[in-house]
Design an enzyme around this catalytic site. Structure first.
Site, PDB file in Angstrom:
ATOM      1  N   HIS A  38      -0.787  11.401   2.073  1.00 56.11           N
ATOM      2  CA  HIS A  38      -0.974   9.953   2.128  1.00 56.11           C
ATOM      3  C   HIS A  38       0.225   9.329   2.841  1.00 56.11           C
ATOM      4  O   HIS A  38       1.283   9.939   2.977  1.00 56.11           O
ATOM      5  CB  HIS A  38      -1.077   9.376   0.713  1.00 56.11           C
ATOM      6  N   HIS A  76       3.175   4.871   1.622  1.00 65.17           N
ATOM      7  CA  HIS A  76       2.141   3.981   2.134  1.00 65.17           C
ATOM      8  C   HIS A  76       2.754   2.758   2.821  1.00 65.17           C
ATOM      9  O   HIS A  76       3.867   2.337   2.501  1.00 65.17           O
ATOM     10  CB  HIS A  76       1.242   3.487   1.004  1.00 65.17           C
ATOM     11  N   ASP A 111     -11.361   5.474  -1.728  1.00 64.38           N
ATOM     12  CA  ASP A 111      -9.946   5.825  -1.777  1.00 64.38           C
ATOM     13  C   ASP A 111      -9.166   5.006  -2.808  1.00 64.38           C
ATOM     14  O   ASP A 111      -9.412   3.812  -2.988  1.00 64.38           O
ATOM     15  CB  ASP A 111      -9.344   5.603  -0.381  1.00 64.38           C
TER      16      ASP A 111
END
Length: 283
Positions: free
Chosen positions: A211, A183, A84
């Site tokens: 995400h 994030h 990732d």
């Protein structure tokens, strides 16, 4: 069972209008918790190793990757390995030999044309190795010490027309889109742009990825999956669960020195979070 392929899991989820959940792992306890949580609800799952996790492990990919693969092969549900947020071409080129079936190549920090060129080169290399590749367009933010993302800032969110051209010209297999998440959020307060997601789903012929899902409330996550998200990335939520459980245990047992005592509590908390999120997403 043998390792599953991320592309197969995501394609199947997209076809069923559901999502596969991909959890970022840092320690062996993360690996075991994710698999235990997925097994408890009989669901496939993806184990993700980020470039930041590799840096934490002294820059070595293989120890964590091999541990994850060994655990995955003994799972009763399909488990895939995904590399990732790769920015290093050197790390990208370790993916296949380390057992990963997929990689997310992250050049989103670059201007559009540079992002496209770098991603095109990464996609060509990945496909030659038989790897499924994901990229990102837009500003999800919150990685590598970045300041908190203003998800409402002009240009932060993925433009459907630009995304259509980017996917066609880069050749990627999936696209992470910026629709209001960020994030490393420790509060679940993100509000997603579902109208934009609808337009992205209509414009693109590849699976879409969310995400920064730890900061998104359950109802928003479920709506995102219904709107076309086929892969949901989760990382911070596991760390919140583990850290909270360990803190609570050590506060109640200040004399404890055996790390197995508090790590087992943290692992159980993470497994519970995994099972709960998979149920929320209908995965």
């Amino acid at each position: 069972m043998p390792l599953a392929a991320t592309g197969d899991l995501v394609t199947a989820a997209a076809g069923a209008r559901t999502a596969v959940v991909a959890f970022n792992i840092i320690t062996l306890e993360h690996v075991e918790a994710v698999i235990a949580g997925a097994e408890s609800v009989a669901a496939p799952v993806v184990l993700q190793v980020s470039e930041n996790a590799v840096k934490f492990r002294y820059g070595r990919l293989l120890p964590l990757a091999r541990a994850a693969a060994a655990a995955a092969e003994r799972a009763s549900v399909p488990v895939a390995l995904h590399l990732d947020h790769v920015q290093s071409d050197d790390l990208l080129r370790q993916a296949s030999a380390a057992g990963f079936s997929s990689v997310m190549y992250d050049a989103a920090r670059l201007p559009y044309e540079e992002n496209l060129a770098a991603t095109r080169a990464a996609a060509d290399w990945a496909h030659a190795q038989g790897l499924w590749i994901e990229a990102e367009l837009g500003a999800v933010g919150g990685k590598n010490g970045e300041p908190p993302l203003d998800a409402h800032a002009p240009g932060a969110r993925t433009d459907p027309a630009e995304a259509r051209a980017f996917v066609a010209d880069s050749g990627v297999d999936a696209l992470a889109v910026a629709i209001g998440s960020s994030h490393a959020m420790t509060t679940r307060t993100a509000a997603l742009d579902h109208d934009r997601l609808k337009r992205l789903t209509a414009a693109l012929g590849v699976p879409l990825v969310l995400h920064g899902s730890s900061g998104v409330p359950d109802d928003e996550l479920a709506a995102a999956v219904a709107g076309g998200i086929a892969k949901v990335n989760v990382g911070t939520a596991l760390n919140i669960a583990m850290t909270g459980a360990v803190r609570e245990f050590l506060a109640a047992h200040p004399e404890a020195v055996d790390s197995r005592k508090y790590l087992s509590v943290g692992r159980e908390a993470m497994a519970g979070t995994v099972a709960r999120l998979i149920r929320v997403l209908g995965a």
